[in-house]
Write an enzyme that holds these catalytic residues in place. Structure first.
Site, mmCIF file in Angstrom:
data_model
loop_
_atom_site.group_PDB
_atom_site.id
_atom_site.type_symbol
_atom_site.label_atom_id
_atom_site.label_comp_id
_atom_site.label_asym_id
_atom_site.label_seq_id
_atom_site.Cartn_x
_atom_site.Cartn_y
_atom_site.Cartn_z
ATOM 1 N N GLU A 190 0.861 -1.175 0.000
ATOM 2 C CA GLU A 190 0.000 0.000 0.000
ATOM 3 C C GLU A 190 0.898 1.225 0.000
ATOM 4 O O GLU A 190 1.800 1.332 0.846
ATOM 5 C CB GLU A 190 -0.905 0.009 1.233
ATOM 6 C CG GLU A 190 -1.884 1.172 1.245
ATOM 7 C CD GLU A 190 -2.784 1.176 2.472
ATOM 8 O OE1 GLU A 190 -3.568 2.138 2.621
ATOM 9 O OE2 GLU A 190 -2.686 0.236 3.278
ATOM 10 N N ARG B 32 5.212 -13.186 9.718
ATOM 11 C CA ARG B 32 5.842 -11.917 9.388
ATOM 12 C C ARG B 32 7.190 -11.814 10.098
ATOM 13 O O ARG B 32 7.501 -12.585 11.011
ATOM 14 C CB ARG B 32 4.952 -10.745 9.793
ATOM 15 C CG ARG B 32 4.695 -10.654 11.277
ATOM 16 C CD ARG B 32 3.824 -9.466 11.624
ATOM 17 N NE ARG B 32 4.521 -8.211 11.349
ATOM 18 C CZ ARG B 32 3.923 -7.023 11.366
ATOM 19 N NH1 ARG B 32 2.630 -6.930 11.613
ATOM 20 N NH2 ARG B 32 4.608 -5.930 11.129
ATOM 21 N N LYS C 252 3.863 0.904 10.204
ATOM 22 C CA LYS C 252 3.948 2.131 9.400
ATOM 23 C C LYS C 252 3.426 3.325 10.185
ATOM 24 O O LYS C 252 3.940 4.439 10.060
ATOM 25 C CB LYS C 252 3.154 1.969 8.103
ATOM 26 C CG LYS C 252 3.882 1.209 7.005
ATOM 27 C CD LYS C 252 3.056 1.259 5.736
ATOM 28 C CE LYS C 252 3.724 0.500 4.608
ATOM 29 N NZ LYS C 252 2.898 0.515 3.387
#
Length: 563
Positions: A38, A264, A274
């Site tokens: 994104e 992850r 983020k």
């Protein structure tokens, strides 16, 4: 661009096993993966794992990996982030070729798919507020309640959805929801939102759209439209998989990619959210997204990390199904291993102390031969100027030194790297008692560092010629946080654990003159000091700035052992 991953004899991880079986059974003729960031921030070390995995498995199987931007939230996305992400993926060594896509490429098709769901009686326009929707959703022990708008007619829903598209409703007035199961044990299946109203200009489509699809609706259909075979994502999307499959199964799409989740990358002494990284940037707690203390890829690049070291790190930690934590020292060792082999050696004095060799001829200079790499003769040699006045490291001198201090002290002899044996004869101090200069003598017969009479000298120190040295600023970077898990306690702000010593700026360092033409792509080992590179943003010919990439040894491991 290097898009190939070398084949090894290591056992295949579970994802590669799945792909190998799919190829063996001819389920797929060609493997196609995708990396779908994104564009709402810069990529970080966690994204590197996904990049290496997606591009890696595609290359290993002669397949294709797409770069696709999930640009469905115009409030937070920008072209700046798009360009930064492309730059980072290229820097890591991967190339998507002609396969660059955006979710916004499919906005018209996604809208039509939503219309089809309405026509099938599988989606409806809901006017519940966000708070009301949460109340209706139920909890772990109670099923959700149907929205009072759930049983609207297909014709009414089609009309309302068209009005949403035409901008006839305010933001938050209504949403389009899937009609699935309000009693599902998976909360995501309790009539999830598919579209919401956002009257915000999009960085690619401008004001063309005022409704935007949600991630779970967009992602599976984008994968399908691109004929992705294996949609690899992190474990946080495991609960999303039933919705991924529901959308594709309900619409009976011609292609149904397989979503596979992997653990992850969690790494200690840092944050990779983020939102938290943006908080550090916006509050000026770091100098920007590319601050060398940040584990963003741009920060690691500016710090001096190499793409090869990050790829080796990602390969080394492997791909698993269970969440785990990786020690920062493993990442640091990856760059040490790379630079230990590939970085030329140079001499640099970070905290200079002047040395005058009193029996060396005044106004005389000679050049000495030095190896660029002691274990690699192919890297060649260089010449170092030597003169009467030198700089040595202040920590290489000690008054009243203990017996096992094998460096310079008054009356003691030490070896200058590639040069001569010197003996300290006199110590000069300022009015405050600080040592400011050493007067030494040298043995003219010991050029190269060996005494002709065979006497043994244990200590060897580095130096630079004062007259020929380059003045430079050196930035010593350390871990950004003092706590191993800075965001573990939700009651304590993670910013409370910022390391006040994460950056130390030294302004009067002295470096050998061979570094005058160093470029931002060059990396060096300052002997006995660590690995360094030119700062790509702030350094200039008039003002050299070097960043410490990593120390020679892991001092944090020793600290952890003490704890």
């Amino acid at each position: 661009m290097n898009t190939e991953t070398p084949k090894t004899d290591k056992p295949l991880d579970f994802i590669r096993q799945i792909i190998a079986e799919d190829i063996a059974t001819k389920k797929h003729e060609e493997i196609t993966t995708r990396f779908p960031p994104e564009p709402n921030g810069f990529l970080h070390i966690g994204h590197a794992k996904s990049i290496c995995l997606n591009f890696g498995v595609a290359a290993e199987n002669n397949g294709t990996c797409h770069l696709r931007f999930d640009d469905t939230n115009p409030d937070k996305e920008s072209t700046e982030y798009v360009e930064a992400i492309k730059r980072d993926v290229h820097w890591l060594g991967y190339d998507w070729g002609e396969h660059l896509y955006y979710a916004s490429d499919y906005f018209t098709q996604l809208y039509n798919f939503a219309v089809k769901l309405i026509e099938m009686g599988k989606a409806y326009v809901c006017h519940l507020s966000g708070e009301e929707m949460r109340t209706y959703r139920g909890n772990l022990t109670e099923p959700g309640k149907k929205s009072p708008y759930r049983d609207r007619s297909i014709a009414e829903n089609l009309q309302l959805f068209e009005q949403m598209r035409n901008g006839e409703f305010d933001e938050g007035a209504c949403v389009l929801r899937a009609k699935i199961d309000m009693a599902s044990p998976n909360f995501l299946m309790r009539d999830p939102v598919l579209y919401r109203i956002m009257k915000t200009s999009h960085h690619r489509t401008g004001a063309k759209w005022c409704i935007y699809p949600m991630y779970d609706f967009t992602h599976c259909l984008s994968d399908m439209l691109e004929n992705i075979t294996h949609s690899l994502c992190t474990l946080e999307f495991e609960n999303n998989r039933p919705l991924y499959d529901w959308v594709l199964d309900t619409l009976q799409t011609p292609c149904h990619p397989q979503q596979i989740e992997f653990a992850r990358l969690n790494i200690n002494y840092t944050v990779t959210s983020k939102r938290k990284l943006l908080e550090l940037v916006e509050n000026s707690l770091v100098s920007g997204w590319d601050d060398p203390r940040m584990l963003t890829l741009s920060g690691l690049r500016r710090r001096g990390y190499t793409p090869a070291s990050i790829r080796a790190f990602c390969e080394g930690i492997g791909v698993g199904k269970r969440e785990s934590w990786i020690d920062m020292g493993i990442l640091e060792n990856a760059i040490r291993d790379d630079l230990n082999t590939n970085a030329p050696r140079v001499l640099g004095v970070l905290d200079p102390l002047k040395v005058v060799i009193t029996n060396y001829p005044e106004d005389s200079t000679e050049t000495l031969e030095a190896l660029n790499h002691p274990q690699n003769n192919q890297m060649g040699k260089r010449m170092l100027p030597f003169s009467r006045e030198l700089f040595i490291e202040r920590s290489d001198f000690m008054e009243n030194a203990p017996k096992k201090f094998f460096r310079l002290s008054e009356g003691r002899e030490v070896r200058l790297r590639y040069a001569y044996l010197i003996t300290c004869a006199k110590v000069i101090k300022d009015e405050n008692g600080k040592v400011v200069e050493l007067h030494c003598t040298y043995d003219p017969e010991s050029r190269g560092g060996n005494a002709p009479d065979g006497r043994k000298v244990k200590g060897t120190i580095h130096w630079v010629s004062a007259a020929h040295s380059l003045q430079a600023e050196v930035r010593l970077y350390d871990r950004l946080f003092t706590e191993e898990f800075p965001d573990a306690d939700k009651e304590i702000p993670f910013k409370n654990f910022l390391n006040p010593d994460s950056l130390q700026v030294l302004t009067d360092c002295r470096l050998e003159p061979n570094l005058a033409n160093a470029s931002a792509s060059d990396r060096f080992q300052f002997e006995r000091q660590g690995y360094f590179c030119i700062d790509s943003e702030d350094s200039s010919a008039q003002h050299l700035v070097f960043n410490r990439i990593v120390t020679l040894r892991d001092s944090w491991a020793k600290l952890a052992g003490k704890k």
